[in-house]
Write an enzyme that holds these catalytic residues in place. Structure first.
Site, PDB file in Angstrom:
ATOM      1  NE  ARG A 273      -3.407  -2.227   2.723  1.00 41.99           N
ATOM      2  CZ  ARG A 273      -4.320  -2.586   3.572  1.00 41.99           C
ATOM      3  NH1 ARG A 273      -4.384  -1.722   4.574  1.00 41.99           N
ATOM      4  NH2 ARG A 273      -4.767  -3.857   3.674  1.00 41.99           N
ATOM      5  NE  ARG A 288      -0.809   5.208  10.456  1.00 40.85           N
ATOM      6  CZ  ARG A 288      -2.166   4.876   9.889  1.00 40.85           C
ATOM      7  NH1 ARG A 288      -2.010   4.159   8.818  1.00 40.85           N
ATOM      8  NH2 ARG A 288      -3.004   5.022  10.491  1.00 40.85           N
ATOM      9  CD  GLU A 370      -6.938  -1.352  11.940  1.00 40.14           C
ATOM     10  OE1 GLU A 370      -7.134  -2.163  11.035  1.00 40.14           O
ATOM     11  OE2 GLU A 370      -7.165  -0.106  11.910  1.00 40.14           O
ATOM     12  CB  SER A 373     -10.487  -4.205  10.542  1.00 40.76           C
ATOM     13  OG  SER A 373      -9.781  -3.044  11.022  1.00 40.76           O
ATOM     14  NE  ARG A 412      -0.227  -1.420  11.863  1.00 39.47           N
ATOM     15  CZ  ARG A 412      -0.962  -0.516  11.548  1.00 39.47           C
ATOM     16  NH1 ARG A 412      -2.328  -0.547  12.454  1.00 39.47           N
ATOM     17  NH2 ARG A 412      -0.933   0.654  10.789  1.00 39.47           N
TER      18      ARG A 412
END
Length: 461
Positions: A273, A288, A370, A373, A412
């Protein structure tokens, strides 16, 4: 994609949903006008085809009866009908393309149980786990990026040379930890009856559209052989942003059987990404980044079972954190923080105590990360990708429901492990469930750095 019939029958519900999502500038009346004109032309086209069939049948009959003049008039009328029908169908196709384009821009409708809110500040905490018996931490917990450099297991500088900012090398025990986490997660989810997939990494435009990444988020994706903002074709390829894309589209335009459901797949992939922090934040570390690893859980279920499956999916993803002994919390996302395609989402956020943040646990410091999800998309993705099932062999096919969750984001989780399990001497304990995957190692002690730079920095004698 939302049901166009729902849009026509319940436009106020759609308007309310867009307002709850804080989505402005969508002209629902224009979309409805296009839909009504398209329906009108389709009905008119049916009438013209019916008349043309009647005229065609009459031509043969008139010729047999020797009524040549009347037969010629019928032939002329048939030609006129053909021309009218072609013009009408051309316009109807234009309208349908315009309608589909408008529907592709509309997000999913939030489920009635989703809390209404403007942004992430309005998300509701469902529960916290693992804080009552948390381990004793050093007086000062070193952030993972500093610790990774000191142990020489994370190297961002050399990755910037080979590839660019937003990428990193893992070295020695760091690379071993990444591999260990991936295999551990896969094993956990195999116990939960997930079937493994190893999908292709490049995915077509149509696959990206099927799960909702396109056209909305083109600028966040890596397109192969062209700029993301340029016009793209259905067969253009993109680097996988999440395994959700290839796995969900695996059954594209197919009809599954009720006996096949629920269908549960897991897939490990690297993901790509362009996003890398917000407004220049997160310039250090591996939180990130442009490339990261993830184990994805994708479910295909009958509509009436999807919300029970969502609750179970959250527990399945959370089991990774439970077994690793990492404290975390579960959030129910509000309407303003839902992803484009989701009807309802729970986030799993792990506690990383090494970096101070305003939104960390009160009195404990650190921050939330996070790592998963878990979302129910209902039939939103299924409509875009043509995913259907047949409730009974003799019944018509219906759209199924799709769900997915990260099980979990490997990088993460590594950040949380390095910060939560570190010791006063700068080493890191390996959680017991990971030790077999780390060759029996109980502690990450790091490596001697290499090169003249290490000598000059005083890190090597």
């Amino acid at each position: 994609m939302i049901d166009r019939q729902l849009l026509r029958d319940e436009p106020e519900r759609v308007r309310d949903a867009l307002a709850a999502r804080n989505m402005e500038g969508v002209d629902i009346d224009r979309v409805l006008d296009v839909y009504d004109e398209w329906r009108s032309l389709k009905a008119e086209g049916d009438d013209l085809r019916h008349e043309r069939n009647e005229v065609s049948q009459k031509i043969g009959q008139l010729k047999q009866e020797g009524k040549d003049e009347e037969a010629q008039e019928a032939i002329d009328r048939s030609g006129e009908l053909k021309t009218e029908l072609q013009e009408l169908e051309t316009r109807a196709d234009e309208l349908e393309a315009e309608l589909d384009e408008a529907l592709m821009e509309l997000p999913n409708l939030p489920h009635e149980s989703v809390p209404v809110g403007a942004d992430e500040a309005d998300n509701e905490e469902v529960r916290r786990v693992g804080f009552d018996d948390r381990r004793e931490l050093p007086d000062e917990v070193t952030p993972h990026y500093d610790l990774g450099e000191e142990l020489d297991i994370i190297d961002e500088g050399r990755a910037a040379k080979t590839t660019g900012s937003g990428f990193y090398f893992l070295k020695g025990e760091g690379a071993m930890l990444e591999h260990a986490l991936v295999q551990f997660m896969l094993d956990v989810h195999r116990e939960q009856e997930y079937v493994d997939l190893f999908p292709p990494i490049p995915v077509k435009t149509t696959s990206m559209e099927g799960t909702g990444q396109l056209p909305k988020f083109a600028e966040d994706a890596y397109r192969i052989g062209g700029a993301e903002t340029e016009n793209y074709e259905d067969d253009d390829l993109w680097l996988c942003p999440t395994a959700e894309v290839p796995v969900t589209n695996m059954y594209r335009d197919e009809i599954l059987l009720k006996d096949d459901l629920p269908l549960k797949h897991q897939a490990y992939t690297p993901n790509f990404r362009r996003e890398a922090g917000e407004h220049g934040t997160e310039t250090r570390g591996i939180v990130r980044v442009h490339q990261f690893n993830k184990v994805e859980l994708v479910n295909f279920v009958e509509p009436e079972e999807s919300y029970d499956r969502l609750e179970a999916l959250v527990d399945e993803a959370a089991e990774v954190l439970d077994r690793l002994g990492l404290p975390y919390r579960v959030l129910s996302l509000c309407t303003g923080d839902l992803t484009f395609a989701s009807a309802k989402t729970y986030d799993l956020e792990v506690w990383a105590p090494g970096t101070e943040s305003e939104d960390g646990p009160d009195g404990l410091g650190g921050r939330w990360l996070e790592v998963s999800s878990a979302s129910n998309f209902e039939d939103f993705q299924a409509r875009r990708a043509g995913l259907r099932y047949r409730p009974e062999r003799h019944e018509s096919a219906e759209y199924l429901h799709t769900l997915n969750a990260s099980g979990t984001a490997v990088g993460r989780v590594m950040v949380a492990l390095l910060e939560y399990y570190q010791n006063e001497d700068g080493t890191v304990d390996v959680p017991e469930p990971l030790q077999p995957y780390m060759g029996g190692r109980e502690v990450i002690e790091g490596h001697e750095p290499v090169g003249e730079a290490a000598v000059g920095a005083g890190k090597k004698d």
